[in-house]
Design a protein around this motif. Structure first.
Motif, mmCIF file in Angstrom:
data_model
loop_
_atom_site.group_PDB
_atom_site.id
_atom_site.type_symbol
_atom_site.label_atom_id
_atom_site.label_comp_id
_atom_site.label_asym_id
_atom_site.label_seq_id
_atom_site.Cartn_x
_atom_site.Cartn_y
_atom_site.Cartn_z
ATOM 1 N N SER A 1 0.830 -1.202 0.000
ATOM 2 C CA SER A 1 0.000 0.000 0.000
ATOM 3 C C SER A 1 0.867 1.255 0.000
ATOM 4 C CB SER A 1 -0.925 -0.014 1.225
ATOM 5 O OG SER A 1 -1.684 1.173 1.283
ATOM 6 N N LEU A 2 1.916 1.258 0.818
ATOM 7 C CA LEU A 2 2.819 2.408 0.883
ATOM 8 C C LEU A 2 3.559 2.573 -0.437
ATOM 9 C CD1 LEU A 2 3.902 4.606 2.792
ATOM 10 C CD2 LEU A 2 5.701 3.021 3.467
ATOM 11 N N LEU A 3 3.985 1.474 -1.040
ATOM 12 C CA LEU A 3 4.683 1.536 -2.324
ATOM 13 C C LEU A 3 3.769 2.095 -3.413
ATOM 14 C CD1 LEU A 3 7.060 0.906 -4.197
ATOM 15 C CD2 LEU A 3 6.207 -1.448 -4.359
ATOM 16 N N SER A 4 2.507 1.690 -3.406
ATOM 17 C CA SER A 4 1.563 2.187 -4.401
ATOM 18 C C SER A 4 1.387 3.697 -4.290
ATOM 19 C CB SER A 4 0.213 1.486 -4.223
ATOM 20 O OG SER A 4 -0.745 2.000 -5.126
ATOM 21 N N ASP A 5 1.275 4.196 -3.064
ATOM 22 C CA ASP A 5 1.133 5.642 -2.875
ATOM 23 C C ASP A 5 2.424 6.375 -3.229
ATOM 24 O OD1 ASP A 5 -1.484 5.514 -2.171
ATOM 25 O OD2 ASP A 5 -1.158 5.645 -0.009
ATOM 26 N N ALA A 6 3.576 5.740 -2.965
ATOM 27 C CA ALA A 6 4.857 6.347 -3.320
ATOM 28 C C ALA A 6 4.948 6.533 -4.833
ATOM 29 C CB ALA A 6 6.007 5.487 -2.817
ATOM 30 N N ARG A 7 4.565 5.511 -5.581
ATOM 31 C CA ARG A 7 4.573 5.628 -7.044
ATOM 32 C C ARG A 7 3.641 6.746 -7.518
ATOM 33 N NH1 ARG A 7 4.314 -0.890 -7.873
ATOM 34 N NH2 ARG A 7 6.579 -1.249 -8.160
ATOM 35 N N GLY A 8 2.491 6.862 -6.832
ATOM 36 C CA GLY A 8 1.555 7.915 -7.196
ATOM 37 C C GLY A 8 2.124 9.303 -6.999
ATOM 38 N N CYS A 9 2.975 9.479 -6.000
ATOM 39 C CA CYS A 9 3.573 10.788 -5.731
ATOM 40 C C CYS A 9 4.504 11.247 -6.844
ATOM 41 C CB CYS A 9 4.346 10.746 -4.406
ATOM 42 S SG CYS A 9 3.304 10.659 -2.937
ATOM 43 N N PHE A 10 5.017 10.300 -7.638
ATOM 44 C CA PHE A 10 5.937 10.654 -8.724
ATOM 45 C C PHE A 10 5.224 10.826 -10.062
ATOM 46 C CE2 PHE A 10 8.666 8.560 -5.620
ATOM 47 C CZ PHE A 10 9.764 9.405 -5.585
ATOM 48 N N SER A 11 3.908 10.671 -10.073
ATOM 49 C CA SER A 11 3.175 10.705 -11.337
ATOM 50 C C SER A 11 2.877 12.115 -11.824
ATOM 51 C CB SER A 11 1.858 9.925 -11.201
ATOM 52 O OG SER A 11 1.034 10.514 -10.204
ATOM 53 N N GLY A 12 2.916 13.087 -10.931
ATOM 54 C CA GLY A 12 2.607 14.459 -11.327
ATOM 55 C C GLY A 12 3.843 15.228 -11.749
ATOM 56 N N ALA A 13 3.681 16.530 -11.942
ATOM 57 C CA ALA A 13 4.798 17.403 -12.314
ATOM 58 C C ALA A 13 5.761 17.532 -11.148
ATOM 59 C CB ALA A 13 4.270 18.779 -12.718
ATOM 60 N N ILE A 14 7.056 17.471 -11.440
ATOM 61 C CA ILE A 14 8.087 17.501 -10.405
ATOM 62 C C ILE A 14 9.064 18.630 -10.701
ATOM 63 C CG2 ILE A 14 9.991 16.219 -9.349
ATOM 64 C CD1 ILE A 14 8.467 13.660 -9.920
#
Length: 264
Positions: A97-110
């Motif tokens: 679950s934590l890994l899934s949310d971590a991947r989501g954090c990198f999906s937007g503009a950085i």
């Protein structure tokens, strides 16, 4: 300063009566000093339990503890937090679950300032590593992961003889480092493999050691690590293997390296 946590199996110490169980030593290794700070046997429990015990034996304030995905759990980070340390732990499927949310954090503009890259070329090999760091926002509280402040991602591409291999790794962290610091921290973690575990097998042939009775495997494993620490304090120009042999043959040299460690 990075303190790497990892276990190493004592392959030759397993008796037939013990079935498939392999004895293991878990070490806390100061990568800059190349010094083993604590070593705890894991043969009566798990590697995780031994790692938490090892962390309880050393001062962590101002240090960064690194570990593989096994150590990315609430109990370990609580133990590090309690002693004032920071942590950078590999994030994999055991925290799905934590890994899934971590991947989501990198999906937007950085922000480009949150990225860094290194490139290395040697012996026909080219390796490029790209690091990105993003805030974990309130996910630490949501996942009940105390102290979580940021996620890191490293995308590594290796080219050897025209063949290209890629790998993406994620990390959970207790502070928000610059991406170049993440690259250095993750690279420093591998010192425990290259400078400790590999050297124990090359110089002491630890995997071939047949000590099995009672506490002998663990006791001798601790002595090997301390011997390695002592010899590394000597700055003369010789390999570790030669210095170890010389210490066994030459009492004067042995006294000199013991004096060096005492003064240090």
């Amino acid at each position: 300063d990075v303190i790497a946590i990892d276990g190493k199996a004592l392959r030759g110490a397993r008796d037939r009566t013990e079935g498939a169980r392999t004895r293991m030593m878990v070490s806390a290794y100061a990568t800059r000093l190349r010094l083993t700070l604590a070593t705890v046997p894991a043969d009566r429990g798990t590697e995780l339990e031994a790692a938490i015990e090892a962390l309880g034996l050393i001062a962590l304030r101002g240090k960064i503890v690194t570990g593989d995905a096994l150590h990315c759990n609430r109990r370990t980070v609580e133990a590090i937090n309690a002693r004032g340390g920071d942590w950078c732990l590999a994030l994999k499927g055991n925290q799905e679950s934590l890994l899934s949310d971590a991947r989501g954090c990198f999906s937007g503009a950085i922000d480009p300032r949150q990225r860094a890259m290194t490139e290395e070329k040697s012996h026909g090999r080219r390796e490029v590593r790209k690091a990105t760091v993003v805030s974990a926002k309130s996910l630490g509280e949501y996942h009940e992961f105390p102290g979580l402040k940021a996620f890191g991602r490293i995308e590594a591409t290796r080219e050897v003889d025209g063949q290209v291999a890629s790998e993406t790794r994620y990390f959970a962290m207790s502070w928000m480092p610059k991406p170049d610091i993440l690259l250095t921290t993750v690279r420093d973690h591998w010192m425990i493999e290259n400078a400790l575990h590999w050297q124990l097998d090359v110089s002491f042939r630890e995997d071939a050691a047949r000590n099995r009775k009672d506490n002998a495997p663990g006791n001798i494993a601790v002595l090997r690590r301390r011997a390695l620490d002592v010899v590394r304090q000597d700055k003369s120009k010789s390999s570790l293997s030669i210095k170890l042999k010389r210490a066994g043959w030459d009492d004067t040299f042995l006294r000199s390296i013991l004096t060096n460690i005492a003064m240090a």
